[in-house]
Design an enzyme around this catalytic site. Structure first.
Site, PDB file in Angstrom:
ATOM      1  N   ASP A 203       0.817  -1.214   0.000  1.00  0.00           N
ATOM      2  CA  ASP A 203       0.000   0.000   0.000  1.00  0.00           C
ATOM      3  C   ASP A 203       0.846   1.258   0.000  1.00  0.00           C
ATOM      4  O   ASP A 203       2.032   1.238   0.314  1.00  0.00           O
ATOM      5  CB  ASP A 203      -0.954   0.009   1.194  1.00  0.00           C
ATOM      6  CG  ASP A 203      -0.220  -0.074   2.524  1.00  0.00           C
ATOM      7  OD1 ASP A 203       0.763  -0.828   2.622  1.00  0.00           O
ATOM      8  OD2 ASP A 203      -0.624   0.622   3.479  1.00  0.00           O
TER       9      ASP A 203
ATOM     10  N   GLU B 175       0.270  -1.558   5.520  1.00  0.00           N
ATOM     11  CA  GLU B 175       1.318  -1.125   6.452  1.00  0.00           C
ATOM     12  C   GLU B 175       1.053   0.279   6.954  1.00  0.00           C
ATOM     13  O   GLU B 175       1.276   0.592   8.126  1.00  0.00           O
ATOM     14  CB  GLU B 175       2.679  -1.196   5.746  1.00  0.00           C
ATOM     15  CG  GLU B 175       3.869  -0.957   6.661  1.00  0.00           C
ATOM     16  CD  GLU B 175       4.322   0.506   6.734  1.00  0.00           C
ATOM     17  OE1 GLU B 175       5.183   0.828   7.563  1.00  0.00           O
ATOM     18  OE2 GLU B 175       3.783   1.326   5.940  1.00  0.00           O
TER      19      GLU B 175
END
Length: 488
Positions: free
Chosen positions: A79, A145
């Site tokens: 991400d 994350e």
């Protein structure tokens, strides 16, 4: 003709990174990048597996003769932080447009996503480059994350089998990280009574715009402006002289980004409107002096707006303004063990009005000392409880204690020194890395983190130093080669 990303070296790494920038990948919405990874594995005949939470792991065999070397896991997250100068930019569907700007690669008005797309690209490049020498290698790509470390926290059994983990999510060339801060988010919810806004008030929209923002861990020591704090500062100053009718407030977005912009719609009695403009001009002059040389693009706007239909009740308005003005933000303490390292900090991340007559304030606390992480989180809790808010803490994540005897640390350090004649600095970072969670699940792992130079991550100013990418790639491949020799 202007240079583009397709002209950059190392060509394999940048070509894969270019493909990654075309795939939307906001946190918690990684379906498209996951499909890209699975398709990439299929295209290149790479063994791949996934777990229930959505992490992806790939495996490549050792170069012939290096089968007995320790297995190395290269790890990056899928991400990216989605911040844009254009409020209408659609991160869920639009690709990132890259621009070569001298020695730097940046995006066109958005975050670049080099955090951590370049780590993904390097790991994938290792898996497909047949000219490299390495032992057995794995690549682990985790989800979410940036907003919760969800992938690392819920890593499925059997996803990795390695002995060494290389986290490819650091942001400074010639530095190797062997420790990181733990963190916890604290959310504070105000419930308010909605009433009709007063008819004898004049209404303004006050905006804080153009702050540099940045990473709430890696950039917190730079003393940049927090738009939420400046908003509260102006409103509190006005509240000392005027009755304020607050109708709208919004600031910041992500808990791990220093807020760059914030605004409020408020009213004062009609006969006070000119005094508000005078106070605004004084405020702007003060802030410009205070942040001279630090915030070159920061600006403020104050304009008249039509009377909104509804307002927040006066008690909640004052409790909210006082809490935001009093709330700590920035560096709380410095490390006594590593010079220049922030030990503990807090970020007043966002203020959002919710549809059900609630206002949500989100803060993020970090520390390399677990007890101090919770101490600052509870200070924030106590302050907002005094203001009448409901407060809760997230699960948090652990820090990663440095191991100065790490074998892989010495191997990677020697690799960089052999290549460039410089011994890299050994550091810890005041940001959350997934390594702490990997260590809790796999205590045997020998871990380090390194990467190329990135600047202004988590903001539209994010950029990546092109020459540092080649050094990062060479350090990675030389490190893998040196580990491979351990099996001979």
């Amino acid at each position: 003709m202007a240079m583009t990303i397709k002209d950059l070296k190392p060509a394999l790494v940048f070509s894969i990174f270019d493909r990654i920038t075309q795939v939307p990948r906001p946190s918690k919405k990684e379906d498209k990048i996951r499909k890209f990874l699975l398709d990439f594995a299929a295209e290149n005949g790479i063994a791949v597996r996934t777990d229930e939470i959505g992490n992806v792991a790939m495996t490549a065999p050792a170069t012939p003769g290096c089968e007995n070397a320790p297995t190395v896991v290269m790890q990056a997250h899928m991400d990216m932080v989605c911040e844009s100068n254009d409020k209408n930019f659609d991160f869920e569907n639009n690709p990132i447009t890259t621009i070569v700007d001298g020695e730097w690669l940046r995006a066109d008005g958005t975050t670049l996503g080099a955090d951590n797309g370049i780590g993904m690209a390097a790991a994938l490049a290792v898996l497909v480059d047949k000219d490299l020498v390495h032992g057995p290698v794995e690549a682990l790509f985790t989800v979410d994350e940036e907003t919760g470390l969800t992938g690392a926290n819920n890593l499925g059994d059997g996803m990795i089998e390695g002995d060494i983990l290389l986290n490819l999510d650091s942001e400074d060339d010639a530095e190797i990280f062997v420790g990181c801060a733990g963190g916890v988010d604290t959310t504070c919810t105000f419930s308010y009574k909605r009433s009709f806004s007063p008819t004898d008030f004049h209404f303004f929209k006050f905006e804080v715009l153009g702050g540099l923002g940045g990473h709430s861990g890696g950039d917190i020591h730079l003393g940049r402006a927090n738009a939420n704090k400046l908003l509260a500062r102006f409103l509190y100053k006005l509240s000392l002289e005027h009755e304020i009718s607050l109708c709208e407030i919004d600031g910041g977005n992500l808990r791990n980004a220093i807020p760059r912009a914030a605004h409020a719609v408020f009213g004062v009695h009609t006969n006070s409107k000119e005094q508000v403009r005078v106070e605004f001009n004084k405020f702007v002059a003060d802030i410009e002096t205070e942040y001279a040389g630090i915030e070159p693009t920061l600006k403020f706007e104050l304009g008249t707006v039509d009377r909104p239909e509804y307002a927040v009740d006066s008690d909640t308005t004052m409790h909210l303004i006082e809490a935001l003005y009093s709330a700590p933000h920035g560096v709380v303490s410095m490390s006594r063990d590593l010079e220049g390292l922030v030990e503990t900090s807090t970020n007043l991340a966002s203020v959002k009005m919710l549809p059900d007559s609630k206002i949500l304030v989100t803060t993020s606390q970090r520390s390399s000392v677990e007890s101090r992480k919770w101490d600052i989180a509870r200070q924030v809790e106590a302050l907002f409880r005094l203001a009448g808010a409901e407060v809760s803490h997230g699960d948090g994540y652990p820090g990663w204690a440095p191991d100065m005897n790490s074998r892989i640390m010495h191997i990677a350090s020697d690799a960089y020194e052999e290549l460039y004649g410089i011994k890299p600095a050994i550091k810890a970072i005041h940001a959350g890395l997934e390594c702490g969670l990997f260590r809790s699940k796999y205590p045997h792992l020998d871990m380090i983190s390194f990467g190329p130079t990135l600047r202004d991550v988590h903001s539209p100013g994010e950029r990546m130093h092109i020459p540092a990418v080649e050094r990062f790639w060479c350090q990675l491949t030389r490190t893998l080669e040196k580990v491979a020799k351990l099996g001979k």
